[in-house]
Design a protein around this motif. Structure first.
Motif, PDB file in Angstrom:
ATOM      1  N   ASP A 176       0.850  -1.197   0.000  1.00 17.63           N
ATOM      2  CA  ASP A 176       0.000   0.000   0.000  1.00 17.63           C
ATOM      3  C   ASP A 176       0.882   1.243   0.000  1.00 17.63           C
ATOM      4  O   ASP A 176       1.241   1.761   1.062  1.00 17.63           O
ATOM      5  N   PRO A 177       1.275   1.737  -1.183  1.00 19.99           N
ATOM      6  CA  PRO A 177       2.169   2.894  -1.255  1.00 19.99           C
ATOM      7  C   PRO A 177       1.606   4.156  -0.604  1.00 19.99           C
ATOM      8  O   PRO A 177       2.363   5.095  -0.330  1.00 19.99           O
ATOM      9  N   THR A 178       0.296   4.191  -0.328  1.00 20.59           N
ATOM     10  CA  THR A 178      -0.287   5.371   0.318  1.00 20.59           C
ATOM     11  C   THR A 178       0.111   5.463   1.785  1.00 20.59           C
ATOM     12  O   THR A 178      -0.072   6.502   2.409  1.00 20.59           O
ATOM     13  N   GLY A 179       0.616   4.373   2.337  1.00 21.11           N
ATOM     14  CA  GLY A 179       0.997   4.365   3.751  1.00 21.11           C
ATOM     15  C   GLY A 179      -0.152   4.053   4.685  1.00 21.11           C
ATOM     16  O   GLY A 179       0.001   4.122   5.904  1.00 21.11           O
ATOM     17  N   GLY A 180      -1.302   3.685   4.140  1.00 20.58           N
ATOM     18  CA  GLY A 180      -2.465   3.425   4.992  1.00 20.58           C
ATOM     19  C   GLY A 180      -2.425   2.097   5.716  1.00 20.58           C
ATOM     20  O   GLY A 180      -3.101   1.917   6.739  1.00 20.58           O
ATOM     21  N   LEU A 181      -1.625   1.138   5.233  1.00 18.98           N
ATOM     22  CA  LEU A 181      -1.573  -0.189   5.845  1.00 18.98           C
ATOM     23  C   LEU A 181      -0.478  -0.260   6.897  1.00 18.98           C
ATOM     24  O   LEU A 181       0.670   0.119   6.635  1.00 18.98           O
ATOM     25  N   LYS A 182      -0.820  -0.749   8.064  1.00 20.99           N
ATOM     26  CA  LYS A 182       0.147  -0.871   9.161  1.00 20.99           C
ATOM     27  C   LYS A 182       0.951  -2.152   9.023  1.00 20.99           C
ATOM     28  O   LYS A 182       0.499  -3.138   8.441  1.00 20.99           O
ATOM     29  N   SER A 183       2.144  -2.156   9.582  1.00 21.90           N
ATOM     30  CA  SER A 183       2.985  -3.342   9.600  1.00 21.90           C
ATOM     31  C   SER A 183       2.588  -4.246  10.763  1.00 21.90           C
ATOM     32  O   SER A 183       1.708  -3.910  11.555  1.00 21.90           O
ATOM     33  N   GLY A 184       3.250  -5.410  10.852  1.00 22.46           N
ATOM     34  CA  GLY A 184       3.082  -6.286  12.009  1.00 22.46           C
ATOM     35  C   GLY A 184       2.263  -7.531  11.784  1.00 22.46           C
ATOM     36  O   GLY A 184       2.258  -8.434  12.625  1.00 22.46           O
ATOM     37  N   ALA A 185       1.553  -7.653  10.672  1.00 21.61           N
ATOM     38  CA  ALA A 185       0.720  -8.835  10.441  1.00 21.61           C
ATOM     39  C   ALA A 185       1.578 -10.095  10.421  1.00 21.61           C
ATOM     40  O   ALA A 185       2.677 -10.115   9.863  1.00 21.61           O
ATOM     41  N   LEU A 186       1.059 -11.167  11.014  1.00 16.74           N
ATOM     42  CA  LEU A 186       1.727 -12.457  10.977  1.00 16.74           C
ATOM     43  C   LEU A 186       1.711 -12.991   9.548  1.00 16.74           C
ATOM     44  O   LEU A 186       0.679 -12.941   8.875  1.00 16.74           O
ATOM     45  N   ALA A 187       2.848 -13.502   9.083  1.00 15.38           N
ATOM     46  CA  ALA A 187       2.926 -14.082   7.747  1.00 15.38           C
ATOM     47  C   ALA A 187       3.028 -15.597   7.851  1.00 15.38           C
ATOM     48  O   ALA A 187       3.796 -16.120   8.658  1.00 15.38           O
ATOM     49  N   CYS A 188       2.251 -16.293   7.047  1.00 18.57           N
ATOM     50  CA  CYS A 188       2.354 -17.749   6.984  1.00 18.57           C
ATOM     51  C   CYS A 188       3.335 -18.119   5.872  1.00 18.57           C
ATOM     52  O   CYS A 188       3.725 -17.269   5.066  1.00 18.57           O
ATOM     53  N   PRO A 189       3.781 -19.369   5.795  1.00 21.09           N
ATOM     54  CA  PRO A 189       4.722 -19.761   4.738  1.00 21.09           C
ATOM     55  C   PRO A 189       4.140 -19.510   3.349  1.00 21.09           C
ATOM     56  O   PRO A 189       2.986 -19.853   3.090  1.00 21.09           O
ATOM     57  N   PRO A 190       4.917 -18.904   2.463  1.00 18.89           N
ATOM     58  CA  PRO A 190       4.431 -18.689   1.089  1.00 18.89           C
ATOM     59  C   PRO A 190       4.286 -20.023   0.378  1.00 18.89           C
ATOM     60  O   PRO A 190       5.064 -20.951   0.600  1.00 18.89           O
ATOM     61  N   GLU A 191       3.285 -20.131  -0.477  1.00 19.07           N
ATOM     62  CA  GLU A 191       2.988 -21.402  -1.133  1.00 19.07           C
ATOM     63  C   GLU A 191       2.831 -21.235  -2.643  1.00 19.07           C
ATOM     64  O   GLU A 191       2.704 -20.130  -3.153  1.00 19.07           O
ATOM     65  N   GLY A 192       2.818 -22.375  -3.310  1.00 16.51           N
ATOM     66  CA  GLY A 192       2.534 -22.394  -4.734  1.00 16.51           C
ATOM     67  C   GLY A 192       1.044 -22.524  -4.991  1.00 16.51           C
ATOM     68  O   GLY A 192       0.258 -22.833  -4.092  1.00 16.51           O
ATOM     69  N   ASP A 193       0.655 -22.298  -6.237  1.00 19.12           N
ATOM     70  CA  ASP A 193      -0.773 -22.344  -6.558  1.00 19.12           C
ATOM     71  C   ASP A 193      -1.340 -23.751  -6.454  1.00 19.12           C
ATOM     72  O   ASP A 193      -2.550 -23.921  -6.271  1.00 19.12           O
ATOM     73  N   ALA A 194      -0.508 -24.771  -6.528  1.00 20.31           N
ATOM     74  CA  ALA A 194      -1.014 -26.134  -6.329  1.00 20.31           C
ATOM     75  C   ALA A 194      -1.459 -26.338  -4.888  1.00 20.31           C
ATOM     76  O   ALA A 194      -2.500 -26.944  -4.624  1.00 20.31           O
ATOM     77  N   GLY A 195      -0.678 -25.825  -3.955  1.00 16.66           N
ATOM     78  CA  GLY A 195      -1.035 -25.949  -2.538  1.00 16.66           C
ATOM     79  C   GLY A 195      -2.312 -25.215  -2.196  1.00 16.66           C
ATOM     80  O   GLY A 195      -3.164 -25.736  -1.461  1.00 16.66           O
ATOM     81  N   THR A 196      -2.474 -24.019  -2.740  1.00 25.08           N
ATOM     82  CA  THR A 196      -3.704 -23.270  -2.455  1.00 25.08           C
ATOM     83  C   THR A 196      -4.912 -23.926  -3.103  1.00 25.08           C
ATOM     84  O   THR A 196      -6.029 -23.849  -2.595  1.00 25.08           O
ATOM     85  N   GLY A 197      -4.699 -24.600  -4.250  1.00 24.89           N
ATOM     86  CA  GLY A 197      -5.787 -25.333  -4.874  1.00 24.89           C
ATOM     87  C   GLY A 197      -6.254 -26.498  -4.015  1.00 24.89           C
ATOM     88  O   GLY A 197      -7.453 -26.759  -3.901  1.00 24.89           O
ATOM     89  N   MET A 198      -5.299 -27.192  -3.384  1.00 29.66           N
ATOM     90  CA  MET A 198      -5.669 -28.287  -2.493  1.00 29.66           C
ATOM     91  C   MET A 198      -6.469 -27.770  -1.295  1.00 29.66           C
ATOM     92  O   MET A 198      -7.453 -28.383  -0.869  1.00 29.66           O
ATOM     93  N   VAL A 199      -6.050 -26.632  -0.758  1.00 28.20           N
ATOM     94  CA  VAL A 199      -6.767 -26.042   0.375  1.00 28.20           C
ATOM     95  C   VAL A 199      -8.150 -25.589  -0.054  1.00 28.20           C
ATOM     96  O   VAL A 199      -9.149 -25.839   0.637  1.00 28.20           O
ATOM     97  N   ALA A 200      -8.244 -24.924  -1.204  1.00 28.33           N
ATOM     98  CA  ALA A 200      -9.522 -24.372  -1.659  1.00 28.33           C
ATOM     99  C   ALA A 200     -10.557 -25.451  -1.966  1.00 28.33           C
ATOM    100  O   ALA A 200     -11.766 -25.174  -1.968  1.00 28.33           O
ATOM    101  N   THR A 201     -10.093 -26.676  -2.221  1.00 26.93           N
ATOM    102  CA  THR A 201     -11.022 -27.772  -2.520  1.00 26.93           C
ATOM    103  C   THR A 201     -11.081 -28.792  -1.395  1.00 26.93           C
ATOM    104  O   THR A 201     -11.701 -29.846  -1.541  1.00 26.93           O
ATOM    105  N   ASN A 202     -10.450 -28.479  -0.255  1.00 28.56           N
ATOM    106  CA  ASN A 202     -10.447 -29.386   0.899  1.00 28.56           C
ATOM    107  C   ASN A 202      -9.937 -30.764   0.492  1.00 28.56           C
ATOM    108  O   ASN A 202     -10.537 -31.796   0.801  1.00 28.56           O
ATOM    109  N   SER A 203      -8.798 -30.776  -0.205  1.00 29.40           N
ATOM    110  CA  SER A 203      -8.235 -32.022  -0.746  1.00 29.40           C
ATOM    111  C   SER A 203      -6.814 -32.222  -0.238  1.00 29.40           C
ATOM    112  O   SER A 203      -5.864 -32.281  -1.019  1.00 29.40           O
ATOM    113  N   VAL A 204      -6.656 -32.333   1.082  1.00 28.39           N
ATOM    114  CA  VAL A 204      -5.325 -32.501   1.652  1.00 28.39           C
ATOM    115  C   VAL A 204      -5.158 -33.838   2.377  1.00 28.39           C
ATOM    116  O   VAL A 204      -4.060 -34.148   2.846  1.00 28.39           O
TER     117      VAL A 204
END
Length: 552
Positions: free
Chosen positions: A253-281
């Motif tokens: 957010d280049p406007t500066g409106g977003l604050k820092s500090g949010a917890l980050a989870c491990p970055p994933e590939g689109d295959a992993g998010t597809g498995m999550v989105a379809t409850n196929s793990v």
């Protein structure tokens, strides 16, 4: 007329959502797909609140499919800005913070940086098929399939080609890993994406040490760097992967409106998010993701060594072993034709386009009225090379028998069958290797038109295909759920978290294959397979425009 009373459940949900937005309790998922960058914000129970998107396209740069890193950030910023605007419009809240976030992107490829953090060569994507010698050598060395698109194939090919940048490589990562690094300062990667950089040991959830040693010995003398010194650290779903920094918040957010500090989870590939989105793990579950590429993921009961170039050994976001059938070419050619038909309709003044969703619905529905085997029309959707079909470079091709019935219904049915044909070839190989599954669940924008792509996919794979209500929401929602899991799922497995907290009693609409469609696809696939050599030759006969001297 008497005004209808507002639904009290809706009012309660809106009040709760406003409260969560104002207190920064929501979770954000961002996915960089092949044609769109999408941001999705979810509530504390995983319900989508708002989304934003931005379009982009890959280009050929010095013979490699690539995206500019400047476009990465301009696209992310536009996507997030659109999400913020939606939140403001729908809820009257200026979004200033989120509790957790996660980054996903198209998997694999090659992003190499020097010790100053400068990109050494333009981003080389999963779509590249220039790494054949490296992939073949590594497959023989490791005794496990190493696909052309994996990062280690790109890196070793650069070594084989004596590229100047190799001695300066200090860090290798994927697109998701790169964005996460810039937002958090952490050089880490989720295991589902890391397995596309280098093979993973399912028992230790890190890079396979024996293969690492073998690779270091193979390249000794070509580089002074040890492999583990340049790869990201591997994390599994639920682990913390840093926090959004002040610099990272400004990138979003280049406007500066977003604050820092949010917890980050491990970055994933689109295959992993597809498995999550379809409850196929869970083991014996599987999903099909349809986008610019198309791939199927089958979760295994236990690790299984399969030496077949059509099958990739990958993992769920929790590290469980997965057999993957990945095809470089998916629904992009279908989209290209539908957009062309829309232009023609507008040009003739016969159609006023309110939304492209309406166009897709109108044209895709025609496929159900075509001849079961497409009336002699055959389509090849190969915009790029397709390793499973042993096609090194791609050109989309349409052909038909002299007595074919050339109708819109047969044409669009052929395009959809073409989208699923290479996947069917790979899935047949998977069955021959003894991999079994109960059903497949599909997701992707192609399934917004209910009952068309789902039915034809079931026919192509001759297996039941289910859709969840989230089927068309895309991987950014799956990534937001992984971000939510990093906050709330510490005492439960990802599979249980999805089943109990996110999907619950959600109905999955399952379609059984129709016998006539299955037989029609069998005939189509036979024609498709018989013509592969001819389709492959089109790439040699017709060079890309950007590789010729244009005078127009």
């Amino acid at each position: 007329m008497k005004a209808e009373k507002p639904d009290p459940r809706s009012i309660t949900w809106t009040k709760r959502t406003v409260r969560e937005l104002e207190s920064g309790e929501c979770s954000l998922g961002i996915e960089l797909g092949s044609t769109n960058i999408k941001s999705t914000l979810v509530s504390t129970d995983g319900t989508p609140i708002a989304s934003g998107s931005s379009s982009w396209e890959n280009t050929l740069v010095d013979g490699h499919w690539s995206y500019a890193l400047d476009d990465v950030w301009s696209g992310i910023q536009e996507s997030f800005r659109n999400l913020v605007q939606t939140v403001s419009t729908d809820f009257g809240v200026r979004l200033t913070s989120v509790a957790s976030l996660g980054i996903s992107a198209m998997m694999h490829g090659y992003l190499a940086f020097d010790k100053e953090g400068e990109l050494l060569v333009p981003f080389r994507t999963w779509r590249d098929t220039t790494t054949g010698p490296a992939a073949e050598k590594l497959t023989q060395l490791f005794r496990v399939n190493i696909p052309l698109r994996w990062s280690i194939s790109h890196y070793y090919q650069a070594i084989l080609d004596h590229e100047d940048h190799v001695p300066r490589v200090d860090f290798l990562t994927t697109l998701a890993g790169y964005v996460h690094w810039k937002l958090t300062g952490e050089k880490v990667l989720g295991i589902g994406d890391a397995v596309g950089m280098f093979p993973i040991d399912s028992s230790t959830h890190t890079y396979d040490t024996e293969m690492v040693t073998a690779f270091d010995e193979l390249v000794a003398g070509a580089t002074e760097k040890k492999l583990l010194d340049i790869l990201p650290e591997v994390l599994v779903a639920g682990e913390e992967a840093g926090h959004l920094t002040a610099e990272g918040a400004k990138l979003l957010d280049p406007t500066g409106g977003l604050k820092s500090g949010a917890l980050a989870c491990p970055p994933e590939g689109d295959a992993g998010t597809g498995m999550v989105a379809t409850n196929s793990v869970r083991p014996r579950s599987g999903n099909v993701s349809v986008g610019t590429s198309i791939f199927a993921m089958l979760v295994l009961d236990e690790p299984k060594k399969i030496m077949n170039s059509a099958i990739d050994p990958v993992a769920t976001p929790s590290g469980d072993p997965v057999a993957m059938v990945h095809c470089n070419n998916g629904a992009q050619e279908v989209s290209t034709w539908i957009e062309l038909f829309a232009e023609v309709a507008v040009a003739f003044g016969k159609f006023k386009i309110n939304s492209m969703d309406e166009v897709y619905a109108a044209i895709l529905a025609e496929a159900l009225h075509g001849d079961k085997s497409c009336g002699g029309v055959v389509a090849y959707n190969y915009l790029s090379g397709e390793p499973i079909a042993q096609v090194n470079d791609g050109r989309p091709v349409i052909t038909r028998s002299s007595d074919a019935t050339m109708s819109l219904a047969n044409f669009i049915r052929a395009e959809l069958f073409s989208c699923f044909s290479t996947l069917a070839i790979g899935m047949n190989t998977l069955r021959e290797e003894g991999v079994d599954f109960d059903a497949l669940y599909a997701h992707g924008g192609l399934f917004k038109t209910e009952g068309v792509a789902q039915r034809l996919l079931a026919a192509a794979l001759n297996t039941p295909v289910g859709l969840a209500p989230s089927a068309a929401t895309g991987g950014s929602w799956g990534m937001a759920i992984l971000a939510l899991y990093a906050r709330r799922g510490k005492n439960t497995s990802l599979a249980d978290f999805l089943a109990e907290e996110i999907f619950g009693e959600t109905e999955k609409r399952v379609i059984e294959p129709v016998a006539a469609d299955v037989e029609g696809f069998r005939v189509f696939l036979e024609r498709f397979t018989n013509g592969l050599q001819w389709a492959s030759g089109a790439a040699q006969a017709i060079p890309n425009v950007n590789s010729t001297n244009r005078t127009e």
